[in-house]
Scaffold this motif. Sequence first.
Motif, PDB file in Angstrom:
ATOM      1  N   CYS A  59       8.609   1.929  -6.603  1.00 11.03           N
ATOM      2  CA  CYS A  59       7.776   0.967  -7.332  1.00 11.03           C
ATOM      3  C   CYS A  59       8.473  -0.385  -7.475  1.00 11.03           C
ATOM      4  O   CYS A  59       7.834  -1.439  -7.377  1.00 11.03           O
ATOM      5  CB  CYS A  59       7.429   1.523  -8.715  1.00 11.03           C
ATOM      6  SG  CYS A  59       6.367   2.985  -8.683  1.00 11.03           S
ATOM      7  N   ASN A  79      -1.166   2.944 -11.774  1.00 11.26           N
ATOM      8  CA  ASN A  79      -1.239   3.187 -10.339  1.00 11.26           C
ATOM      9  C   ASN A  79      -2.668   3.073  -9.844  1.00 11.26           C
ATOM     10  O   ASN A  79      -2.947   2.465  -8.806  1.00 11.26           O
ATOM     11  CB  ASN A  79      -0.669   4.568 -10.014  1.00 11.26           C
ATOM     12  CG  ASN A  79      -0.635   4.857  -8.538  1.00 11.26           C
ATOM     13  OD1 ASN A  79      -1.600   5.341  -7.970  1.00 11.26           O
ATOM     14  ND2 ASN A  79       0.487   4.547  -7.888  1.00 11.26           N
ATOM     15  N   THR A 118      -5.878  -1.781  -2.741  1.00  7.08           N
ATOM     16  CA  THR A 118      -5.756  -1.244  -1.387  1.00  7.08           C
ATOM     17  C   THR A 118      -7.096  -1.262  -0.656  1.00  7.08           C
ATOM     18  O   THR A 118      -7.131  -1.119   0.570  1.00  7.08           O
ATOM     19  CB  THR A 118      -5.202   0.192  -1.398  1.00  7.08           C
ATOM     20  OG1 THR A 118      -6.139   1.077  -2.022  1.00  7.08           O
ATOM     21  CG2 THR A 118      -3.871   0.257  -2.146  1.00  7.08           C
ATOM     22  N   GLN A 161      -3.975  -0.553 -10.009  1.00  5.50           N
ATOM     23  CA  GLN A 161      -3.430  -1.313  -8.891  1.00  5.50           C
ATOM     24  C   GLN A 161      -3.998  -0.865  -7.553  1.00  5.50           C
ATOM     25  O   GLN A 161      -4.202  -1.679  -6.643  1.00  5.50           O
ATOM     26  CB  GLN A 161      -1.913  -1.161  -8.869  1.00  5.50           C
ATOM     27  CG  GLN A 161      -1.216  -1.928  -7.765  1.00  5.50           C
ATOM     28  CD  GLN A 161       0.227  -1.490  -7.621  1.00  5.50           C
ATOM     29  OE1 GLN A 161       0.518  -0.545  -6.902  1.00  5.50           O
ATOM     30  NE2 GLN A 161       1.136  -2.172  -8.301  1.00  5.50           N
ATOM     31  N   ALA A 162      -4.290   0.429  -7.430  1.00  5.02           N
ATOM     32  CA  ALA A 162      -4.765   0.976  -6.155  1.00  5.02           C
ATOM     33  C   ALA A 162      -6.079   0.355  -5.711  1.00  5.02           C
ATOM     34  O   ALA A 162      -6.406   0.387  -4.518  1.00  5.02           O
ATOM     35  CB  ALA A 162      -4.914   2.495  -6.253  1.00  5.02           C
ATOM     36  N   TRP A 172       0.835  -1.197   0.000  1.00  2.83           N
ATOM     37  CA  TRP A 172       0.000   0.000   0.000  1.00  2.83           C
ATOM     38  C   TRP A 172       0.877   1.257   0.000  1.00  2.83           C
ATOM     39  O   TRP A 172       0.638   2.196  -0.754  1.00  2.83           O
ATOM     40  CB  TRP A 172      -0.914  -0.026   1.219  1.00  2.83           C
ATOM     41  CG  TRP A 172      -2.095   0.904   1.161  1.00  2.83           C
ATOM     42  CD1 TRP A 172      -2.277   1.950   0.312  1.00  2.83           C
ATOM     43  CD2 TRP A 172      -3.249   0.859   2.004  1.00  2.83           C
ATOM     44  NE1 TRP A 172      -3.481   2.567   0.568  1.00  2.83           N
ATOM     45  CE2 TRP A 172      -4.097   1.914   1.599  1.00  2.83           C
ATOM     46  CE3 TRP A 172      -3.643   0.045   3.066  1.00  2.83           C
ATOM     47  CZ2 TRP A 172      -5.314   2.177   2.227  1.00  2.83           C
ATOM     48  CZ3 TRP A 172      -4.859   0.296   3.688  1.00  2.83           C
ATOM     49  CH2 TRP A 172      -5.691   1.340   3.275  1.00  2.83           C
ATOM     50  N   ASN A 230       2.456   1.894  -3.327  1.00  2.99           N
ATOM     51  CA  ASN A 230       1.493   2.371  -4.319  1.00  2.99           C
ATOM     52  C   ASN A 230       1.215   3.866  -4.169  1.00  2.99           C
ATOM     53  O   ASN A 230       1.209   4.615  -5.149  1.00  2.99           O
ATOM     54  CB  ASN A 230       0.184   1.578  -4.203  1.00  2.99           C
ATOM     55  CG  ASN A 230      -0.928   2.147  -5.072  1.00  2.99           C
ATOM     56  OD1 ASN A 230      -1.691   3.012  -4.642  1.00  2.99           O
ATOM     57  ND2 ASN A 230      -1.024   1.673  -6.299  1.00  2.99           N
ATOM     58  N   TYR A 246       2.344   8.335  -5.947  1.00  2.41           N
ATOM     59  CA  TYR A 246       1.135   8.995  -6.445  1.00  2.41           C
ATOM     60  C   TYR A 246       0.901  10.327  -5.744  1.00  2.41           C
ATOM     61  O   TYR A 246       0.732  11.365  -6.393  1.00  2.41           O
ATOM     62  CB  TYR A 246      -0.078   8.089  -6.263  1.00  2.41           C
ATOM     63  CG  TYR A 246      -1.365   8.762  -6.708  1.00  2.41           C
ATOM     64  CD1 TYR A 246      -1.755   8.738  -8.039  1.00  2.41           C
ATOM     65  CD2 TYR A 246      -2.159   9.453  -5.799  1.00  2.41           C
ATOM     66  CE1 TYR A 246      -2.905   9.376  -8.462  1.00  2.41           C
ATOM     67  CE2 TYR A 246      -3.311  10.106  -6.210  1.00  2.41           C
ATOM     68  CZ  TYR A 246      -3.689  10.055  -7.545  1.00  2.41           C
ATOM     69  OH  TYR A 246      -4.822  10.708  -7.944  1.00  2.41           O
ATOM     70  N   LEU A 275      -1.577  -6.764  -9.420  1.00  2.00           N
ATOM     71  CA  LEU A 275      -0.662  -6.097  -8.494  1.00  2.00           C
ATOM     72  C   LEU A 275       0.768  -6.012  -9.007  1.00  2.00           C
ATOM     73  O   LEU A 275       1.357  -4.926  -9.056  1.00  2.00           O
ATOM     74  CB  LEU A 275      -0.678  -6.832  -7.150  1.00  2.00           C
ATOM     75  CG  LEU A 275       0.287  -6.334  -6.081  1.00  2.00           C
ATOM     76  CD1 LEU A 275      -0.068  -4.918  -5.643  1.00  2.00           C
ATOM     77  CD2 LEU A 275       0.296  -7.276  -4.874  1.00  2.00           C
ATOM     78  N   PHE A 279       3.367  -2.638 -10.968  1.00  2.00           N
ATOM     79  CA  PHE A 279       4.499  -1.998 -10.295  1.00  2.00           C
ATOM     80  C   PHE A 279       5.666  -1.809 -11.272  1.00  2.00           C
ATOM     81  O   PHE A 279       6.309  -0.748 -11.307  1.00  2.00           O
ATOM     82  CB  PHE A 279       4.969  -2.838  -9.112  1.00  2.00           C
ATOM     83  CG  PHE A 279       4.386  -2.426  -7.780  1.00  2.00           C
ATOM     84  CD1 PHE A 279       4.403  -1.108  -7.362  1.00  2.00           C
ATOM     85  CD2 PHE A 279       3.836  -3.373  -6.917  1.00  2.00           C
ATOM     86  CE1 PHE A 279       3.887  -0.722  -6.130  1.00  2.00           C
ATOM     87  CE2 PHE A 279       3.315  -3.003  -5.681  1.00  2.00           C
ATOM     88  CZ  PHE A 279       3.338  -1.675  -5.294  1.00  2.00           C
ATOM     89  N   SER A 293       0.772   3.565   5.149  1.00  8.68           N
ATOM     90  CA  SER A 293       0.838   3.990   3.753  1.00  8.68           C
ATOM     91  C   SER A 293       0.898   5.506   3.656  1.00  8.68           C
ATOM     92  O   SER A 293       1.598   6.065   2.811  1.00  8.68           O
ATOM     93  CB  SER A 293      -0.366   3.455   2.971  1.00  8.68           C
ATOM     94  OG  SER A 293      -1.552   4.145   3.317  1.00  8.68           O
TER      95      SER A 293
END
Length: 442
Positions: free
Chosen positions: A410, A348, A355, A351-352, A255, A258, A262, A312, A316, A379
Amino acid sequence: MSAATTTEPKPGFLRRLTLACAWGEGVDGYDLGVVSVTLPFIATALGAGPVEAGLIGASSLIGIFVGGPLAGFLTDRYGRRLMFSVDLLLFVVLGALQGVVTEPWQLFVVRVLLGMTIGAEYAIGAAMLAEFAPAKGRGRRLSGLLVSWYVGYLLAVVVSYVLLDAVGLSWRWVLVTSAVPALVTMLLRRGLPESPRWLISRGRADEAERIVDSRLGAGYFAREDFGAEGEEQGGLKALLRRGNRRRLAFICVFWGCNVAPYFAIFTFAPTVLESLRLANPAAGTITLNAVAALGALVGMLTIERVGRRVQLIPTFWVMAAALTAIGLWGGAPGLVVVALFAVFSFCNALQANLTAVYPIEMLPTEVRSTGVGIAAACSRVAAAVGTFLLPVGITTLGTGACMLIAAGVCVAGAVVSHVMAPETTGRGLHETSRAPLVPAAG
């Protein structure tokens, strides 16, 4: 427990609950998006230097560090329902207070407190939804929360530019607009019941079954294996048991990796794009946030098909490659820079979604909100550090070096995820929260 009840389910209960949780995430995204646009105006109006601007930009993230674990602990101890509404009430009040600050430190304090309410939302909303949702499609529902976050962030960016540039509204009023979606969310959450899984963990299984039967229909309780939940003691000691401890460590790392790049990049997106000599930073910022919202939507639509690990790990590596290219290609044309940032934004956000999924699926009911709150806090420590250091880094190291550092974050996330990330797609919530933390075969 009796299964004799024939009470019909109220139509649309899951839709309403999903919407109520999604709006909460949207409020969080909106609030952080507003700051990303108004921060230069705030710094000028309040006379904030680079350090003070960095602190204001990171203030909500700092608040999450406190609010996430605290709200998670209270939610696991006293139930989801109470905290589900209290945090929104506080958000409305604090959102309005932003309009009357006169010093940088005052805005910093208000936004730290706002961050605490956002941390509460992370700890409560997804847990509340997951503990009602069926195993089939649970990942898509939870991913929808992050779609709402990105839509909220994008909406905030567009609204902020319109109100500041076209309407000429003060930055104070732009900040205050975050209280409006919070009020709507409060109305959506009126009358929602307590989480049945939490009730079972507190020895109130009969009450839990009555809630499930009345809201979702007789047979849903058995079909979704609510009875597999046991009466368990929560608390920090339970969370730090060996199995839970490993799960929590993985959640915190992936987390953090990620969100750190960002938030660092997008909180100061106009500044970053301007430093890269982009002709129209405002248009670039809106474009990148639109791409991020699209990435979150694609992630929501594909998560049940491709699985958690596939969504996931490769993303990355793609993010690392895009940021490395930006860092090394100092004279890249503006269009190329935006395209590379767009690739990063898309991956991003896609993938987020995890979370909102992995933390819920990997922790048992009795410590779920506490664990999610702590993971959110960790995070946001990473995000706050990145957000605070980015303006200083651009001034001292240059934008290129900052992008290379973000790429390294990453890479770290990819390596840890490859070693530790389990595959939880299609498995029941009770099963995923107690299965050994091992990667999928192959």
